[in-house]
Design a protein around this motif. Structure first.
Motif, short mmCIF file in Angstrom:
data_model
loop_
_atom_site.label_atom_id
_atom_site.label_comp_id
_atom_site.label_asym_id
_atom_site.label_seq_id
_atom_site.Cartn_x
_atom_site.Cartn_y
_atom_site.Cartn_z
N PRO A 84 9.80 -13.78 -3.39
CA PRO A 84 8.95 -13.24 -3.23
C PRO A 84 8.93 -11.72 -2.70
O PRO A 84 7.96 -10.87 -2.92
N SER A 85 10.02 -11.14 -2.26
CA SER A 85 10.15 -9.99 -1.79
C SER A 85 10.31 -8.88 -2.99
O SER A 85 10.41 -7.53 -2.85
N THR A 87 8.29 -9.07 -5.65
CA THR A 87 7.10 -8.96 -5.99
C THR A 87 5.83 -8.65 -5.15
O THR A 87 4.84 -7.85 -5.59
N ILE A 88 6.17 -8.96 -3.89
CA ILE A 88 5.00 -8.78 -2.80
C ILE A 88 5.40 -7.85 -1.85
O ILE A 88 6.24 -7.81 -1.20
N TRP A 90 4.01 -6.58 1.01
CA TRP A 90 4.03 -6.53 2.37
C TRP A 90 5.04 -7.34 2.89
O TRP A 90 5.55 -7.52 3.76
N TYR A 91 5.35 -8.66 2.06
CA TYR A 91 6.08 -9.74 2.47
C TYR A 91 7.77 -8.99 2.25
O TYR A 91 8.46 -9.23 3.20
N ALA A 166 10.38 -5.05 -4.07
CA ALA A 166 8.81 -4.72 -4.09
C ALA A 166 8.73 -3.30 -2.91
O ALA A 166 7.53 -3.00 -2.85
#
Length: 316
Positions: A84-85, A87-88, A90-91, A166
């Motif tokens: 997820p880092s 594509t996201i 804030w993550y 991201a």
């Protein structure tokens, strides 16, 4: 000249093998080891024995956080699972913030452990009094709060998208700030503190041992009588004997904590010295034009340095 290096594919395969045969086992062992440390140092008997146990608790918690934010993303990315880092935003930024915060907390509370061992082994009464629960009650939360505020710069220093991530670190002044931070706060300062106070602690222990050796040969008959009288009093007065036994256990446990802290320092230096060297190298060669092969080699060395940094959290 090609813009990509043939070494990139080789190092990518090495990273994959590391994820399978190094990262995964260390991830499991690190979680189990730090959970065991939490259980052990959470016992009332150990928590009441000295503030050093509280510092070990904080180090264990920080290690667990760093392992589960730093290791897991690398395992996912190299094992082919969605990260997820990538594509996201804030993550991605949050992972960098939490990872840096937890690693720094582990470093500096380990420094606190070594400093506490220096204080507790000192012959100076004022120094020994500084190792107290009253001091730790304020020092621990204020230290955590201070590092949380310090690393809040990450939330504004990272934005955009770069190299499959991201979040992108801002160029210019912020990159210089991060480089200097890596060389000083992250590497040089904690290593120097650990070396200095470890040597001072060893000097204290050597002085205590020397004084005991000087006292023992001069023990005369009258002192032996006092010892025998004390033994009779211990037999008669069970409460007093219990106190003496507890004091001996506390002293023995203090010796064990001192040895554990010195071993941790040795491990920390061994596993973080490459990161310190690479940070210094990065600063001194920042203006050098790099070939694709050199870039691939440097990226691989940096990845190994990061891996060794996280390994400390699994074996400490």
């Amino acid at each position: 000249m090609s813009s990509t290096s043939p070494l990139t594919a080789i190092f990518a395969n090495i990273h994959l093998q590391l994820s399978r045969y190094v990262y995964c086992p260390l991830y499991i062992a690190g979680n189990l080891g730090n959970i065991f440390s939490l259980i052990m140092f959470s016992q009332a008997k150990l928590r009441s024995s000295g503030v050093c146990s509280w510092y070990f608790l904080v180090v264990s918690v920080a290690n667990l956080i760093s392992i589960n934010t730093g290791f897991i993303t690398r395992i996912l990315s190299y094992m082919g699972f969605p990260d997820p880092s990538r594509t996201i935003g804030w993550y991605c930024t949050g992972r960098i913030y939490i990872s840096n915060l937890s690693l720094t907390m582990a470093r500096y509370f380990l420094c606190s452990i070594v400093i506490d061992r220096f204080l507790i082994t000192s012959t100076n009464v004022k120094f020994r009094r500084m190792s107290s629960f009253k001091v730790a009650k304020w020092y621990i939360p204020l230290s955590i709060l201070g590092w949380m505020i310090y690393y809040s710069n990450i939330w504004v220093g990272y934005n955009g998208y770069q190299n499959g991530s991201a979040c992108k670190r801002q160029d210019g002044i912020y990159t210089i700030f991060i480089t200097v931070n890596s060389l000083t706060i992250d590497t040089s300062i904690p290593i120097l503190l650990m070396i200095i106070f470890s040597l001072l602690t060893l000097n204290n222990l050597h002085g205590l041992r020397r004084r005991r050796n000087l006292i023992t040969p001069h023990t005369d008959g009258s002192m032996m009588t006092v010892v025998r009288t004390t033994n009779r009093n211990e037999t008669i007065d069970g409460g007093k004997q219990k106190v003496i036994v507890e004091q001996r256990e506390k002293k023995q446990f203090g010796k064990q904590l001192t040895m554990i802290s010195l071993i941790q320092v040795l491990l920390y230096i061994m596993l973080n010295v490459l990161s310190a060297i690479y940070a210094l190298y990065s600063v001194t060669t920042s203006s050098t034009i790099r070939t694709p092969n050199r870039t691939a080699i440097e990226s691989f060395i940096n990845a190994i340095a990061v891996m060794m940094t996280f390994i400390f959290g699994t074996v400490s």
